[in-house]
Motif scaffolding. Structure first.
Motif, PDB file in Angstrom:
ATOM      1  N   PHE A 268     -13.611  -4.573  -0.255  1.00 52.11           N
ATOM      2  CA  PHE A 268     -13.255  -3.290  -0.872  1.00 52.11           C
ATOM      3  C   PHE A 268     -11.857  -3.377  -1.485  1.00 52.11           C
ATOM      4  O   PHE A 268     -11.631  -2.963  -2.620  1.00 52.11           O
ATOM      5  CB  PHE A 268     -13.316  -2.186   0.198  1.00 52.11           C
ATOM      6  CG  PHE A 268     -13.090  -0.800  -0.314  1.00 52.11           C
ATOM      7  CD1 PHE A 268     -14.162   0.000  -0.689  1.00 52.11           C
ATOM      8  CD2 PHE A 268     -11.814  -0.264  -0.393  1.00 52.11           C
ATOM      9  CE1 PHE A 268     -13.949   1.307  -1.141  1.00 52.11           C
ATOM     10  CE2 PHE A 268     -11.587   1.037  -0.856  1.00 52.11           C
ATOM     11  CZ  PHE A 268     -12.655   1.818  -1.232  1.00 52.11           C
ATOM     12  N   LEU A 269     -10.915  -3.923  -0.741  1.00 53.78           N
ATOM     13  CA  LEU A 269      -9.542  -4.056  -1.238  1.00 53.78           C
ATOM     14  C   LEU A 269      -9.496  -4.935  -2.482  1.00 53.78           C
ATOM     15  O   LEU A 269      -8.801  -4.621  -3.458  1.00 53.78           O
ATOM     16  CB  LEU A 269      -8.634  -4.643  -0.153  1.00 53.78           C
ATOM     17  CG  LEU A 269      -8.408  -3.789   1.095  1.00 53.78           C
ATOM     18  CD1 LEU A 269      -7.593  -4.569   2.127  1.00 53.78           C
ATOM     19  CD2 LEU A 269      -7.719  -2.473   0.761  1.00 53.78           C
ATOM     20  N   THR A 270     -10.240  -6.033  -2.458  1.00 58.64           N
ATOM     21  CA  THR A 270     -10.263  -6.936  -3.608  1.00 58.64           C
ATOM     22  C   THR A 270     -10.825  -6.224  -4.839  1.00 58.64           C
ATOM     23  O   THR A 270     -10.272  -6.324  -5.938  1.00 58.64           O
ATOM     24  CB  THR A 270     -11.094  -8.196  -3.286  1.00 58.64           C
ATOM     25  OG1 THR A 270     -10.568  -8.787  -2.094  1.00 58.64           O
ATOM     26  CG2 THR A 270     -11.034  -9.199  -4.418  1.00 58.64           C
ATOM     27  N   GLU A 271     -11.913  -5.492  -4.651  1.00 56.91           N
ATOM     28  CA  GLU A 271     -12.504  -4.749  -5.775  1.00 56.91           C
ATOM     29  C   GLU A 271     -11.517  -3.728  -6.341  1.00 56.91           C
ATOM     30  O   GLU A 271     -11.484  -3.468  -7.536  1.00 56.91           O
ATOM     31  CB  GLU A 271     -13.785  -4.031  -5.330  1.00 56.91           C
ATOM     32  CG  GLU A 271     -14.964  -4.963  -5.043  1.00 56.91           C
ATOM     33  CD  GLU A 271     -15.692  -5.418  -6.319  1.00 56.91           C
ATOM     34  OE1 GLU A 271     -15.402  -4.887  -7.402  1.00 56.91           O
ATOM     35  OE2 GLU A 271     -16.555  -6.316  -6.213  1.00 56.91           O
ATOM     36  N   LYS A 272     -10.749  -3.122  -5.455  1.00 56.25           N
ATOM     37  CA  LYS A 272      -9.785  -2.104  -5.858  1.00 56.25           C
ATOM     38  C   LYS A 272      -8.505  -2.713  -6.431  1.00 56.25           C
ATOM     39  O   LYS A 272      -7.709  -2.008  -7.050  1.00 56.25           O
ATOM     40  CB  LYS A 272      -9.384  -1.271  -4.640  1.00 56.25           C
ATOM     41  CG  LYS A 272     -10.377  -0.189  -4.258  1.00 56.25           C
ATOM     42  CD  LYS A 272     -10.295   0.958  -5.255  1.00 56.25           C
ATOM     43  CE  LYS A 272     -10.985   2.201  -4.746  1.00 56.25           C
ATOM     44  NZ  LYS A 272     -11.042   3.256  -5.789  1.00 56.25           N
ATOM     45  N   GLY A 273      -8.274  -3.990  -6.140  1.00 57.78           N
ATOM     46  CA  GLY A 273      -6.999  -4.585  -6.525  1.00 57.78           C
ATOM     47  C   GLY A 273      -5.842  -4.099  -5.664  1.00 57.78           C
ATOM     48  O   GLY A 273      -4.705  -4.024  -6.112  1.00 57.78           O
ATOM     49  N   ILE A 274      -6.140  -3.749  -4.417  1.00 53.30           N
ATOM     50  CA  ILE A 274      -5.108  -3.263  -3.493  1.00 53.30           C
ATOM     51  C   ILE A 274      -4.739  -4.394  -2.545  1.00 53.30           C
ATOM     52  O   ILE A 274      -5.613  -5.110  -2.049  1.00 53.30           O
ATOM     53  CB  ILE A 274      -5.626  -2.082  -2.633  1.00 53.30           C
ATOM     54  CG1 ILE A 274      -6.063  -0.908  -3.490  1.00 53.30           C
ATOM     55  CG2 ILE A 274      -4.570  -1.647  -1.617  1.00 53.30           C
ATOM     56  CD1 ILE A 274      -6.764   0.201  -2.691  1.00 53.30           C
ATOM     57  N   SER A 275      -3.462  -4.512  -2.282  1.00 53.65           N
ATOM     58  CA  SER A 275      -3.013  -5.475  -1.282  1.00 53.65           C
ATOM     59  C   SER A 275      -2.242  -4.711  -0.212  1.00 53.65           C
ATOM     60  O   SER A 275      -1.377  -3.891  -0.517  1.00 53.65           O
ATOM     61  CB  SER A 275      -2.134  -6.508  -1.994  1.00 53.65           C
ATOM     62  OG  SER A 275      -1.397  -7.229  -1.057  1.00 53.65           O
ATOM     63  N   LEU A 276      -2.571  -4.943   1.040  1.00 52.47           N
ATOM     64  CA  LEU A 276      -1.926  -4.223   2.149  1.00 52.47           C
ATOM     65  C   LEU A 276      -1.387  -5.229   3.147  1.00 52.47           C
ATOM     66  O   LEU A 276      -2.017  -6.253   3.395  1.00 52.47           O
ATOM     67  CB  LEU A 276      -2.962  -3.359   2.886  1.00 52.47           C
ATOM     68  CG  LEU A 276      -3.533  -2.131   2.185  1.00 52.47           C
ATOM     69  CD1 LEU A 276      -4.649  -1.521   3.024  1.00 52.47           C
ATOM     70  CD2 LEU A 276      -2.437  -1.097   1.933  1.00 52.47           C
ATOM     71  N   PRO A 277      -0.252  -4.927   3.765  1.00 52.01           N
ATOM     72  CA  PRO A 277       0.198  -5.775   4.869  1.00 52.01           C
ATOM     73  C   PRO A 277      -0.826  -5.667   6.000  1.00 52.01           C
ATOM     74  O   PRO A 277      -1.433  -4.610   6.193  1.00 52.01           O
ATOM     75  CB  PRO A 277       1.539  -5.162   5.285  1.00 52.01           C
ATOM     76  CG  PRO A 277       1.531  -3.769   4.746  1.00 52.01           C
ATOM     77  CD  PRO A 277       0.624  -3.768   3.538  1.00 52.01           C
ATOM     78  N   SER A 278      -1.037  -6.767   6.713  1.00 54.21           N
ATOM     79  CA  SER A 278      -2.042  -6.692   7.774  1.00 54.21           C
ATOM     80  C   SER A 278      -1.556  -7.397   9.028  1.00 54.21           C
ATOM     81  O   SER A 278      -0.681  -8.266   8.986  1.00 54.21           O
ATOM     82  CB  SER A 278      -3.357  -7.321   7.302  1.00 54.21           C
ATOM     83  OG  SER A 278      -3.180  -8.708   7.109  1.00 54.21           O
ATOM     84  N   GLU A 279      -2.126  -6.987  10.129  1.00 56.88           N
ATOM     85  CA  GLU A 279      -1.795  -7.577  11.417  1.00 56.88           C
ATOM     86  C   GLU A 279      -3.120  -8.006  12.037  1.00 56.88           C
ATOM     87  O   GLU A 279      -4.073  -7.227  12.048  1.00 56.88           O
ATOM     88  CB  GLU A 279      -1.129  -6.503  12.284  1.00 56.88           C
ATOM     89  CG  GLU A 279      -0.544  -7.021  13.564  1.00 56.88           C
ATOM     90  CD  GLU A 279       0.120  -5.880  14.371  1.00 56.88           C
ATOM     91  OE1 GLU A 279       0.237  -6.048  15.592  1.00 56.88           O
ATOM     92  OE2 GLU A 279       0.477  -4.854  13.768  1.00 56.88           O
ATOM     93  N   GLU A 280      -3.175  -9.226  12.547  1.00 57.80           N
ATOM     94  CA  GLU A 280      -4.430  -9.693  13.139  1.00 57.80           C
ATOM     95  C   GLU A 280      -4.420  -9.470  14.654  1.00 57.80           C
ATOM     96  O   GLU A 280      -3.396  -9.634  15.303  1.00 57.80           O
ATOM     97  CB  GLU A 280      -4.646 -11.169  12.826  1.00 57.80           C
ATOM     98  CG  GLU A 280      -4.828 -11.386  11.326  1.00 57.80           C
ATOM     99  CD  GLU A 280      -5.530 -12.695  10.982  1.00 57.80           C
ATOM    100  OE1 GLU A 280      -5.878 -13.445  11.908  1.00 57.80           O
ATOM    101  OE2 GLU A 280      -5.730 -12.931   9.782  1.00 57.80           O
ATOM    102  N   LEU A 281      -5.587  -9.116  15.161  1.00 59.52           N
ATOM    103  CA  LEU A 281      -5.726  -8.968  16.608  1.00 59.52           C
ATOM    104  C   LEU A 281      -6.746  -9.986  17.100  1.00 59.52           C
ATOM    105  O   LEU A 281      -7.620 -10.424  16.349  1.00 59.52           O
ATOM    106  CB  LEU A 281      -6.211  -7.561  16.976  1.00 59.52           C
ATOM    107  CG  LEU A 281      -5.097  -6.543  17.258  1.00 59.52           C
ATOM    108  CD1 LEU A 281      -4.424  -6.151  15.959  1.00 59.52           C
ATOM    109  CD2 LEU A 281      -5.657  -5.324  17.962  1.00 59.52           C
ATOM    110  N   ASP A 282      -6.635 -10.326  18.355  1.00 59.49           N
ATOM    111  CA  ASP A 282      -7.584 -11.270  18.950  1.00 59.49           C
ATOM    112  C   ASP A 282      -8.835 -10.510  19.394  1.00 59.49           C
ATOM    113  O   ASP A 282      -8.948 -10.036  20.519  1.00 59.49           O
ATOM    114  CB  ASP A 282      -6.929 -11.966  20.151  1.00 59.49           C
ATOM    115  CG  ASP A 282      -7.894 -12.923  20.849  1.00 59.49           C
ATOM    116  OD1 ASP A 282      -8.985 -13.209  20.287  1.00 59.49           O
ATOM    117  OD2 ASP A 282      -7.563 -13.366  21.963  1.00 59.49           O
TER     118      ASP A 282
END
Lengths: 201, 201
Positions: free
Chosen positions: B2-16
């Motif tokens: 969805f983000l790629t289609e929108k051209g949006i980039s967001l900071p992200s945090e990964e969880l285990d």
């Protein structure tokens, strides 16, 4: 109940739900999902699915807001709507359809009687979870009355009469339900609305 | 996707996810639903539930429209989103969680192994129904690529690898899936995104 809260009045057409009029043409030509209700627009476009109808009516009639009055409020409402539906009300309804309601539903969809008890237990798990989160709040989405209260109220009210009463130990949910039941929209529109939503035919 | 289609980039945090980091504090203090993903706003508000996040991002970034560019388009998309999720993808996911995925999910939720086969069969019923309605259309919502295509694509792609492949007799769905898979957003973001949505941990 949603229409009453909004102060909207719409022309309506009744279908013979018990007779399955919603499961065959001409209704299914307009709504191939075969469920009720559906909203027909002036150009003939048909919008089915209760929550999609709520959102449409809200866009056309923003006040009072039952989804939300800004993007953040709407996001919070939509988050709760999914939690309540996927965790609670869909399980209540399917639990009913596959047990007490099976004679009505067995020719309308694939029924899973083997899943009925487990789905009912999952609904109770969801209500247990919600009961804690409701502590100190008047409504599911904190301090705002929203479509989520309507969805949960109609579901729990309908389902209480067909074998899945609320657990009286869930004190916050019990108090919330009394709070919603006291609204004029609940008194005036409860029974036909709840039955229609509950059955979805 | 969805983000790629929108051209949006967001900071992200990964969880285990596999270690259950999403099922305990501090994550559950922010999202008591315990599922992934969640979007944290600048004021600390947390929006969980993928579709609620989609709608929020669309309100803030209307173009290209993946929900819709007017109330009627949005209503149609939301109607289809519910049909696809309640009739197909929720059944695919729960069928997986209660069988192939049960070792991961048994300590995270009440699992209903007795329901797994029936849920998988219901998903196939939904796909059978959809296959007919897709005839002559490029996308689930007619001629518009929407979030519904993303929801169904990620679900069917993930689930094909864990025991529920598409039925090749569903020719319209097979052609639709190839059409979506050819989008740059599918190639670039498919695997982590699909796995995350599928697991929801």
């Amino acid at each position: 109940m949603f229409l009453t809260e909004k102060g909207i009045s719409l022309p309506s057409e009744e279908l013979d739900l018990m007779g399955g009029e919603n499961r065959r043409p001409p209704y299914t030509d307009k709504n191939p999902g075969g469920q009720m209700p559906a909203l027909e627009l002036e150009d003939g476009t048909v919008i089915a699915e209760t929550v999609a109808i709520f959102e449409y009516l809200e866009e056309k009639n923003p006040s009072p807001a039952l989804v939300g009055s800004n993007a953040e409020e709407r996001a919070e409402t939509r988050m709760w709507q999914r939690r309540i539906e996927l965790g609670i009300t869909e399980n209540l309804y399917n639990g009913f359809r596959y047990s007490q309601g099976i004679e009505i539903f067995k020719d309308r969809m694939r029924c899973l009687p083997e899943a009925a008890d487990g789905l009912k237990a999952k609904a109770q798990d969801g209500l247990e979870w919600l009961d804690k989160l409701l502590e100190g709040h008047d409504f599911v989405v904190g301090d705002r009355f929203t479509m989520v209260d309507i969805i949960l109220f109609c579901a729990t009210d309908f389902i209480a009469g067909v074998g899945q009463p609320l657990n009286p130990e869930h004190k916050n949910i019990t108090a919330w339900k009394e709070r919603i039941a006291a609204r004029p929209s609940a008194t005036s529109s409860l029974h036909p609305g709840a039955a229609e939503v509950g059955m979805q035919g």
